[in-house]
Every structure is written in C-alpha cells, then in structure tokens.
Scaffold this motif. Structure first.
Motif, PDB file in Angstrom:
ATOM      1  N   THR A  17       0.886  -1.137   0.005  1.00  0.00           N
ATOM      2  CA  THR A  17       0.164   0.173   0.036  1.00  0.00           C
ATOM      3  C   THR A  17       0.741   1.174   0.110  1.00  0.00           C
ATOM      4  OG1 THR A  17      -0.133  -0.067   2.350  1.00  0.00           O
ATOM      5  CG2 THR A  17      -2.090  -1.095   1.214  1.00  0.00           C
ATOM      6  N   SER A  18       2.026   0.915   0.338  1.00  0.00           N
ATOM      7  CA  SER A  18       3.044   2.283   0.707  1.00  0.00           C
ATOM      8  C   SER A  18       4.314   2.020  -0.149  1.00  0.00           C
ATOM      9  CB  SER A  18       3.258   2.752   1.890  1.00  0.00           C
ATOM     10  OG  SER A  18       1.910   3.247   2.400  1.00  0.00           O
ATOM     11  N   PRO A  19       4.390   1.497  -1.353  1.00  0.00           N
ATOM     12  CA  PRO A  19       5.651   1.315  -1.846  1.00  0.00           C
ATOM     13  C   PRO A  19       6.717   2.330  -1.760  1.00  0.00           C
ATOM     14  CG  PRO A  19       4.162   1.264  -3.647  1.00  0.00           C
ATOM     15  CD  PRO A  19       3.339   1.389  -2.377  1.00  0.00           C
ATOM     16  N   GLU A  20       6.266   3.578  -1.946  1.00  0.00           N
ATOM     17  CA  GLU A  20       7.140   4.637  -2.132  1.00  0.00           C
ATOM     18  C   GLU A  20       7.829   4.956  -0.768  1.00  0.00           C
ATOM     19  OE1 GLU A  20       3.193   6.051  -0.376  1.00  0.00           O
ATOM     20  OE2 GLU A  20       3.787   4.905  -2.141  1.00  0.00           O
ATOM     21  N   LYS A  21       7.449   4.480   0.487  1.00  0.00           N
ATOM     22  CA  LYS A  21       8.096   4.578   1.596  1.00  0.00           C
ATOM     23  C   LYS A  21       9.205   3.431   1.644  1.00  0.00           C
ATOM     24  CE  LYS A  21       4.397   6.618   4.056  1.00  0.00           C
ATOM     25  NZ  LYS A  21       3.265   6.491   5.181  1.00  0.00           N
ATOM     26  N   LEU A  22       8.927   2.394   0.792  1.00  0.00           N
ATOM     27  CA  LEU A  22      10.148   1.339   0.929  1.00  0.00           C
ATOM     28  C   LEU A  22      11.261   1.782   0.023  1.00  0.00           C
ATOM     29  CD1 LEU A  22      10.879  -1.514   1.937  1.00  0.00           C
ATOM     30  CD2 LEU A  22       9.721  -2.364  -0.147  1.00  0.00           C
ATOM     31  N   LEU A  23      11.018   2.002  -1.289  1.00  0.00           N
ATOM     32  CA  LEU A  23      11.870   2.417  -2.290  1.00  0.00           C
ATOM     33  C   LEU A  23      12.036   3.749  -2.649  1.00  0.00           C
ATOM     34  CD1 LEU A  23      10.758  -0.483  -4.557  1.00  0.00           C
ATOM     35  CD2 LEU A  23      12.292  -0.527  -2.952  1.00  0.00           C
ATOM     36  N   GLN A  24      13.304   4.082  -2.958  1.00  0.00           N
ATOM     37  CA  GLN A  24      13.764   5.265  -3.263  1.00  0.00           C
ATOM     38  C   GLN A  24      14.859   5.222  -4.649  1.00  0.00           C
ATOM     39  OE1 GLN A  24      12.682   8.508  -2.102  1.00  0.00           O
ATOM     40  NE2 GLN A  24      14.220   9.339  -4.075  1.00  0.00           N
ATOM     41  N   VAL A  25      14.157   5.483  -5.557  1.00  0.00           N
ATOM     42  CA  VAL A  25      15.017   5.361  -7.151  1.00  0.00           C
ATOM     43  C   VAL A  25      15.489   6.575  -7.173  1.00  0.00           C
ATOM     44  CG1 VAL A  25      14.917   5.127  -9.513  1.00  0.00           C
ATOM     45  CG2 VAL A  25      13.395   3.846  -7.949  1.00  0.00           C
ATOM     46  N   THR A  26      16.915   6.462  -7.346  1.00  0.00           N
ATOM     47  CA  THR A  26      17.809   8.082  -7.346  1.00  0.00           C
ATOM     48  C   THR A  26      18.835   7.660  -8.308  1.00  0.00           C
ATOM     49  OG1 THR A  26      18.802   9.478  -5.953  1.00  0.00           O
ATOM     50  CG2 THR A  26      18.929   7.285  -5.624  1.00  0.00           C
ATOM     51  N   ASP A  27      19.421   8.864  -8.762  1.00  0.00           N
ATOM     52  CA  ASP A  27      20.727   8.792  -9.530  1.00  0.00           C
ATOM     53  C   ASP A  27      21.795   8.811  -8.695  1.00  0.00           C
ATOM     54  OD1 ASP A  27      21.115  11.455  -8.600  1.00  0.00           O
ATOM     55  OD2 ASP A  27      20.664  12.332 -10.286  1.00  0.00           O
ATOM     56  N   HIS A  28      23.225   8.460  -9.300  1.00  0.00           N
ATOM     57  CA  HIS A  28      24.164   8.417  -8.394  1.00  0.00           C
ATOM     58  C   HIS A  28      24.647   9.370  -7.619  1.00  0.00           C
ATOM     59  CE1 HIS A  28      25.167   4.770 -10.467  1.00  0.00           C
ATOM     60  NE2 HIS A  28      25.260   5.230 -11.604  1.00  0.00           N
ATOM     61  N   ARG A  29      24.119  10.730  -7.867  1.00  0.00           N
ATOM     62  CA  ARG A  29      24.581  11.879  -7.198  1.00  0.00           C
ATOM     63  C   ARG A  29      23.878  11.887  -5.771  1.00  0.00           C
ATOM     64  NH1 ARG A  29      22.970  14.897 -12.055  1.00  0.00           N
ATOM     65  NH2 ARG A  29      21.081  15.011 -10.931  1.00  0.00           N
ATOM     66  N   ASN A  30      22.810  11.296  -5.870  1.00  0.00           N
ATOM     67  CA  ASN A  30      21.707  11.459  -4.597  1.00  0.00           C
ATOM     68  C   ASN A  30      21.831  10.202  -3.872  1.00  0.00           C
ATOM     69  OD1 ASN A  30      20.961  14.101  -5.471  1.00  0.00           O
ATOM     70  ND2 ASN A  30      19.549  13.263  -6.989  1.00  0.00           N
ATOM     71  N   VAL A  31      22.680   9.255  -4.203  1.00  0.00           N
ATOM     72  CA  VAL A  31      22.576   7.948  -3.431  1.00  0.00           C
ATOM     73  C   VAL A  31      23.155   8.074  -1.861  1.00  0.00           C
ATOM     74  CG1 VAL A  31      23.744   5.749  -3.023  1.00  0.00           C
ATOM     75  CG2 VAL A  31      22.977   6.206  -5.153  1.00  0.00           C
ATOM     76  N   GLN A  32      24.085   9.182  -1.666  1.00  0.00           N
ATOM     77  CA  GLN A  32      24.568   9.361  -0.189  1.00  0.00           C
ATOM     78  C   GLN A  32      23.510  10.006   0.246  1.00  0.00           C
ATOM     79  OE1 GLN A  32      27.470   8.035   0.973  1.00  0.00           O
ATOM     80  NE2 GLN A  32      26.244   8.930   2.992  1.00  0.00           N
ATOM     81  N   GLU A  33      22.898  11.067  -0.381  1.00  0.00           N
ATOM     82  CA  GLU A  33      21.733  11.645   0.495  1.00  0.00           C
ATOM     83  C   GLU A  33      20.582  10.877   0.750  1.00  0.00           C
ATOM     84  OE1 GLU A  33      18.504  15.063  -0.908  1.00  0.00           O
ATOM     85  OE2 GLU A  33      20.733  15.392  -1.740  1.00  0.00           O
ATOM     86  N   SER A  34      20.128   9.866   0.113  1.00  0.00           N
ATOM     87  CA  SER A  34      19.282   8.997   0.517  1.00  0.00           C
ATOM     88  C   SER A  34      19.727   8.112   1.458  1.00  0.00           C
ATOM     89  CB  SER A  34      19.029   7.939  -0.758  1.00  0.00           C
ATOM     90  OG  SER A  34      18.402   8.907  -1.688  1.00  0.00           O
ATOM     91  N   ILE A  35      20.934   7.769   1.581  1.00  0.00           N
ATOM     92  CA  ILE A  35      21.324   6.871   2.662  1.00  0.00           C
ATOM     93  C   ILE A  35      21.241   7.852   4.186  1.00  0.00           C
ATOM     94  CG2 ILE A  35      23.538   6.070   3.722  1.00  0.00           C
ATOM     95  CD1 ILE A  35      24.385   5.188   0.844  1.00  0.00           C
ATOM     96  N   ASP A  36      21.791   9.081   4.013  1.00  0.00           N
ATOM     97  CA  ASP A  36      21.783   9.882   4.996  1.00  0.00           C
ATOM     98  C   ASP A  36      20.426  10.127   5.625  1.00  0.00           C
ATOM     99  OD1 ASP A  36      24.454   9.896   5.032  1.00  0.00           O
ATOM    100  OD2 ASP A  36      24.797  11.849   3.718  1.00  0.00           O
ATOM    101  N   ASP A  37      19.465  10.158   4.634  1.00  0.00           N
ATOM    102  CA  ASP A  37      17.834  10.575   4.929  1.00  0.00           C
ATOM    103  C   ASP A  37      17.477   9.379   5.795  1.00  0.00           C
ATOM    104  OD1 ASP A  37      18.102  13.178   3.992  1.00  0.00           O
ATOM    105  OD2 ASP A  37      17.121  12.779   2.044  1.00  0.00           O
TER     106      ASP A  37
END
Length: 65
Positions: free
Chosen positions: A10-30
């Motif tokens: 029901t909430s796959p957007e809360k499970l997955l974050q598709v991102t480009d290489h520049r934003n991987v570290q930011e997603s990890i930090d978030d």
C-alpha cells in the motif's frame, strides 16, 4: 507478517527510493530503507534506523523459534 506485506504494497514509495548516482549518499543519510539507483542496482541502507529495528526483530524471532 501480513501487516508488513500490506504496508509494503500500500505504500511502496516509503520502501523504495529510486535515485541517480549523485543522490545515493543523500538518500542513505535521509534514512531510506532501500535505495535503487538509475542503473537498477539495489542496496539496503544499513544506517537506516528502521532497517536496524527490522533486523533486531528478525533475529529475536529466530532466537524464539
């Protein structure tokens, strides 16, 4: 277990974050649980508090089994 599956579907957007290489570290930090980059590579964010809690619950369940 059923509750977790319902949550994931029901909430796959809360499970997955598709991102480009520049934003991987930011997603990890978030604290994103799972990061999928633009090339389709997936990784689990071991820094995510939710992942740590899930892992602890899983280990505890195995200990009781």
């Amino acid at each position: 277990m059923v509750r977790i599956l319902k949550y994931l579907f029901t909430s796959p957007e809360k499970l997955l974050q598709v991102t480009d290489h520049r934003n991987v570290q930011e997603s990890i930090d978030d604290g994103e649980r799972i990061i999928i980059d633009e090339d389709g590579r997936a990784r689990v964010n071991v820094r995510s508090q939710a992942v740590k809690e899930d892992f602890t619950r899983h280990v505890d369940a195995l200990k009781r089994a």
